[in-house]
Scaffold this active site. Structure first.
Site, PDB file in Angstrom:
ATOM      1  N   ALA A  65      -2.361  -7.041   2.235  1.00 33.54           N
ATOM      2  CA  ALA A  65      -3.394  -6.054   2.574  1.00 33.54           C
ATOM      3  C   ALA A  65      -3.134  -5.491   3.968  1.00 33.54           C
ATOM      4  O   ALA A  65      -2.847  -6.235   4.910  1.00 33.54           O
ATOM      5  CB  ALA A  65      -4.776  -6.709   2.528  1.00 33.54           C
TER       6      ALA A  65
ATOM      7  N   ALA B  77      -3.500   9.006  23.064  1.00 39.74           N
ATOM      8  CA  ALA B  77      -4.459   9.744  23.898  1.00 39.74           C
ATOM      9  C   ALA B  77      -5.786   9.981  23.157  1.00 39.74           C
ATOM     10  O   ALA B  77      -6.828  10.154  23.785  1.00 39.74           O
ATOM     11  CB  ALA B  77      -3.861  11.079  24.328  1.00 39.74           C
TER      12      ALA B  77
ATOM     13  N   TYR C  74      -0.903   0.634  14.551  1.00 38.67           N
ATOM     14  CA  TYR C  74      -0.225   0.084  13.368  1.00 38.67           C
ATOM     15  C   TYR C  74       1.066  -0.652  13.777  1.00 38.67           C
ATOM     16  O   TYR C  74       1.329  -1.772  13.323  1.00 38.67           O
ATOM     17  CB  TYR C  74       0.086   1.246  12.421  1.00 38.67           C
ATOM     18  CG  TYR C  74       0.679   0.863  11.089  1.00 38.67           C
ATOM     19  CD1 TYR C  74      -0.099   0.292  10.087  1.00 38.67           C
ATOM     20  CD2 TYR C  74       2.031   1.110  10.821  1.00 38.67           C
ATOM     21  CE1 TYR C  74       0.448  -0.030   8.851  1.00 38.67           C
ATOM     22  CE2 TYR C  74       2.582   0.790   9.586  1.00 38.67           C
ATOM     23  CZ  TYR C  74       1.790   0.224   8.603  1.00 38.67           C
ATOM     24  OH  TYR C  74       2.337  -0.095   7.380  1.00 38.67           O
TER      25      TYR C  74
ATOM     26  N   LYS D 225       2.070  -4.525  13.246  1.00 42.44           N
ATOM     27  CA  LYS D 225       3.201  -4.904  12.401  1.00 42.44           C
ATOM     28  C   LYS D 225       4.304  -5.626  13.196  1.00 42.44           C
ATOM     29  O   LYS D 225       4.952  -6.539  12.670  1.00 42.44           O
ATOM     30  CB  LYS D 225       3.764  -3.669  11.687  1.00 42.44           C
ATOM     31  CG  LYS D 225       2.777  -3.057  10.679  1.00 42.44           C
ATOM     32  CD  LYS D 225       2.425  -4.046   9.560  1.00 42.44           C
ATOM     33  CE  LYS D 225       1.584  -3.422   8.461  1.00 42.44           C
ATOM     34  NZ  LYS D 225       1.264  -4.365   7.388  1.00 42.44           N
TER      35      LYS D 225
ATOM     36  N   THR E 287       4.382   5.517  -2.163  1.00 45.79           N
ATOM     37  CA  THR E 287       3.039   4.989  -2.491  1.00 45.79           C
ATOM     38  C   THR E 287       1.996   6.025  -2.103  1.00 45.79           C
ATOM     39  O   THR E 287       2.318   7.062  -1.527  1.00 45.79           O
ATOM     40  CB  THR E 287       2.716   3.708  -1.684  1.00 45.79           C
ATOM     41  OG1 THR E 287       2.742   4.051  -0.295  1.00 45.79           O
ATOM     42  CG2 THR E 287       3.675   2.586  -1.953  1.00 45.79           C
TER      43      THR E 287
HETATM   44  P1  NAD Z   1      -2.498   0.703  -0.033  1.00 43.69           P
HETATM   45  O1  NAD Z   1      -3.436   1.340   0.933  1.00 43.69           O
HETATM   46  O2  NAD Z   1      -2.093   1.470  -1.246  1.00 43.69           O
HETATM   47  O3  NAD Z   1      -3.090  -0.714  -0.516  1.00 43.69           O
HETATM   48  C1  NAD Z   1      -3.619  -1.656   0.386  1.00 43.69           C
HETATM   49  C2  NAD Z   1      -4.604  -2.552  -0.350  1.00 43.69           C
HETATM   50  O4  NAD Z   1      -5.151  -3.461   0.619  1.00 43.69           O
HETATM   51  C3  NAD Z   1      -5.785  -1.778  -0.955  1.00 43.69           C
HETATM   52  O5  NAD Z   1      -6.001  -2.198  -2.289  1.00 43.69           O
HETATM   53  C4  NAD Z   1      -6.932  -2.136  -0.042  1.00 43.69           C
HETATM   54  O6  NAD Z   1      -8.204  -2.114  -0.700  1.00 43.69           O
HETATM   55  C5  NAD Z   1      -6.553  -3.527   0.425  1.00 43.69           C
HETATM   56  N1  NAD Z   1      -7.241  -3.874   1.659  1.00 43.69           N
HETATM   57  C6  NAD Z   1      -7.364  -3.121   2.777  1.00 43.69           C
HETATM   58  N2  NAD Z   1      -8.138  -3.756   3.674  1.00 43.69           N
HETATM   59  C7  NAD Z   1      -8.515  -4.931   3.132  1.00 43.69           C
HETATM   60  C8  NAD Z   1      -9.322  -6.002   3.572  1.00 43.69           C
HETATM   61  N3  NAD Z   1      -9.927  -5.988   4.768  1.00 43.69           N
HETATM   62  N4  NAD Z   1      -9.498  -7.065   2.757  1.00 43.69           N
HETATM   63  C9  NAD Z   1      -8.908  -7.096   1.531  1.00 43.69           C
HETATM   64  N5  NAD Z   1      -8.125  -6.106   1.064  1.00 43.69           N
HETATM   65  C10 NAD Z   1      -7.939  -5.023   1.850  1.00 43.69           C
HETATM   66  O7  NAD Z   1      -1.217   0.287   0.854  1.00 43.69           O
HETATM   67  P2  NAD Z   1       0.314   0.044   0.399  1.00 43.69           P
HETATM   68  O8  NAD Z   1       1.072   1.282   0.663  1.00 43.69           O
HETATM   69  O9  NAD Z   1       0.384  -0.580  -0.939  1.00 43.69           O
HETATM   70  O10 NAD Z   1       0.752  -1.012   1.530  1.00 43.69           O
HETATM   71  C11 NAD Z   1       0.688  -2.414   1.336  1.00 43.69           C
HETATM   72  C12 NAD Z   1       1.234  -3.101   2.589  1.00 43.69           C
HETATM   73  O11 NAD Z   1       2.560  -2.629   2.854  1.00 43.69           O
HETATM   74  C13 NAD Z   1       0.421  -2.804   3.844  1.00 43.69           C
HETATM   75  O12 NAD Z   1       0.395  -3.965   4.649  1.00 43.69           O
HETATM   76  C14 NAD Z   1       1.222  -1.710   4.519  1.00 43.69           C
HETATM   77  O13 NAD Z   1       0.993  -1.679   5.895  1.00 43.69           O
HETATM   78  C15 NAD Z   1       2.634  -2.135   4.180  1.00 43.69           C
HETATM   79  N6  NAD Z   1       3.626  -1.043   4.250  1.00 43.69           N
HETATM   80  C16 NAD Z   1       3.576   0.027   3.407  1.00 43.69           C
HETATM   81  C17 NAD Z   1       4.566   1.011   3.507  1.00 43.69           C
HETATM   82  C18 NAD Z   1       4.601   2.208   2.580  1.00 43.69           C
HETATM   83  O14 NAD Z   1       5.559   2.995   2.646  1.00 43.69           O
HETATM   84  N7  NAD Z   1       3.641   2.400   1.709  1.00 43.69           N
HETATM   85  C19 NAD Z   1       5.572   0.917   4.452  1.00 43.69           C
HETATM   86  C20 NAD Z   1       5.567  -0.178   5.317  1.00 43.69           C
HETATM   87  C21 NAD Z   1       4.596  -1.162   5.202  1.00 43.69           C
END
Ligand code: NAD
Length: 459
Positions: free
Chosen positions: A291, A300, A358, A362, A400
């Protein structure tokens, strides 16, 4: 869970599109070979180069997998993979023979080919010439990854001082990098620091019998992770916020798992996950901290709400939950050989305008993983062959909902500016997680593996 190809990649893989792209000098991304159950590990022959112990060990492992192994190439051979072993180099001059040999077979590689270099940890020696040689292999591998064509990748395995390539963790890393599971991993290294871990009884279901918690499982990468871990044999506990309850139920019902509606920033989140696992499954073997949220603004214009929300969800919740899990490990529910994986991001490595919050969170995940690995190698959890591990995966540009929100022009640049000239799929991240939480990766802990096609852009 079929991987989708973006429109441009689909177009340039048609005969006419291919001609136009070639004539205009446009990128020509290949359709990557991705894992499917029952698929052959590699399609064709594997060449093993080098004259140290690792080359003999690699050949033995590959033969054990019934692969067609060659030690001396002939000009008519076609290879699906080359394993280049540098485990005995002591000075930079030792690199040339194997490297030039590798170069001489480059044109004999098939589509989605794999080059895997094997060498000892550069930090494991005080001799300047030896460290230079070992680190030289890293530089060579990274450059070669940029030169690979037709969906091919180049990666490396870094062996700890006394670790043989036949150690369970090294065998696991070799198999992951050879396989189509590592389709979007290129220019990366998997360090195998201990001889922990074990070979699975069944490579097709390496997580059989395990209970795996996946946070943020309702959609996107989290849903792909849940599906992939389930495919590999695990029972899934999906966690997501109550607002995503319906989507979460959809995912876990399809996988015959259980759902836990929970905001992971709640102070009792760790305890509630443990209680749910105890009650519904009697154990917890794997945790995937997936998540995560973005609240982008240039610094800024950053306000406390945006900064604090990102830190709370992306890193502080993971720290708090891990404290609970580590305290509980080996005492009933949380298994002694607990495997934790966390989602980092290439933003945390390269930085990204608008993402100070972010990227801080990370980069924090990567630091957390490195420090927690040492705790998990201590008493109670880990410390022996059944020890626990924690690693991170840093995705680059993944197709995504998160990246679909990026403006078109920036998104198109993000897709093409990597060695594979395309965005990755959620399943590519999921495959790396599935490997890292398996016992086959038991020799690797505290590491962040990038799944980025060797690009640095992306959320
Ligand atoms: P997304 O937004 O599609 O899904 C994230 C999920 O986490 C959602 O279902 C949301 O409801 C849940 N969530 C958010 N806050 C929450 C909380 N407080 N408690 C419980 N659940 C919670 O995101 P994604 O693109 O699938 O990304 C998943 C992970 O991968 C994240 O950690 C993101 O930072 C990381 N990431 C994604 C990308 C990308 O290109 N999409 C790149 C690098 C890292």
């Amino acid at each position: 869970m079929a991987a989708q190809t973006d429109t441009y990649t689909a177009l340039v893989n048609q005969p006419l599109g291919q001609k136009i792209a070639a004539a205009l000098g446009l990128p020509q991304p290949a359709v990557l070979r991705r894992y499917e159950p029952g698929q052959r590990l590699v399609e064709g022959s594997v060449l093993v180069l080098g004259d140290g112990h690792a080359a003999d060990e690699a050949a033995a492992v590959l033969l054990d997998w019934d692969l067609d192994v060659r030690r001396q190439p002939s000009p008519s051979d076609r290879f699906s993979a080359v394993i280049a072993c540098y485990d005995n180099v002591v000075a930079p001059g030792d690199l040339s023979a194997t490297t030039l040999h590798l170069g001489s077979v480059q044109r004999q590689l098939g589509p989605s080919a794999r080059v895997i270099t094997v060498f000892r940890d550069p930090a494991g020696t005080d001799r300047p010439a030896t460290r230079a040689a070992r680190q030289g292999v890293e530089g060579m591998t990274r450059s070669l990854a940029h030169e690979m064509r037709r969906g091919g990748t180049a990666n490396g395995i870094i062996l700890g001082q006394d670790i043989a390539l036949s150690a369970p963790g090294a065998v696991g890393a070799l198999r992951f990098l050879l396989s189509a599971r590592s389709a979007f991993v290129s220019g990366q290294f998997i360090p195998v620091g201990t001889d922990g871990g074990s070979r699975p009884a069944d490579w097709e279901r390496p997580l059989a019998g395990k209970v795996a918690v996946v946070t943020g499982a309702a959609r996107g990468i989290g849903a792909a992770i849940a599906e992939t871990l389930h495919r590999d044999g695990a029972t899934i506990v999906g966690v997501d916020v109550p607002a995503a309850g319906e989507a979460l139920a959809g995912v876990v019902n399809r996988l015959s798992g259980t759902a836990l509606q929970l905001d992971i920033t709640a102070p009792d989140a760790g305890r509630r996950i443990l209680a749910h696992c105890a009650e519904r499954h009697g154990r917890m073997d794997i945790v995937v901290h997936n998540a995560g949220i973005t609240r982008d603004k240039k610094l800024a214009n950053m306000d406390a709400a945006r900064w604090d929300a990102v830190m709370a969800v992306n890193i502080e919740s993971q720290l708090a939950m891990n404290r609970e899990f580590l305290a509980a490990s080996g005492q009933g529910v949380a298994s002694d050989g607990l495997r934790i994986a966390a989602l980092a991001s290439t933003s945390g490595i390269a930085g990204n305008a608008g993402q100070t919050n972010y990227a801080a969170s990370k980069a924090g995940v990567m630091g957390m993983v490195a420090a927690t690995a040492r705790l998990m190698a201590g008493v109670g959890i880990g410390g022996d062959e059944g020890g626990g591990t924690i690693n991170a995966v840093a995705p680059g540009f993944i197709e995504t909902e998160m990246t679909a929100r990026i403006p078109l022009a920036t998104r198109e640049v993000g897709r093409r500016l990597n060695s594979l000239q395309q965005g990755g799929q959620p399943v590519d991240v999921a495959e790396a997680i599935a490997f890292l939480v398996s016992d086959a990766a038991g020799g690797t802990s505290g590491h962040t593996l990038r799944v980025c096609g060797q690009g640095l852009m992306g959320a």
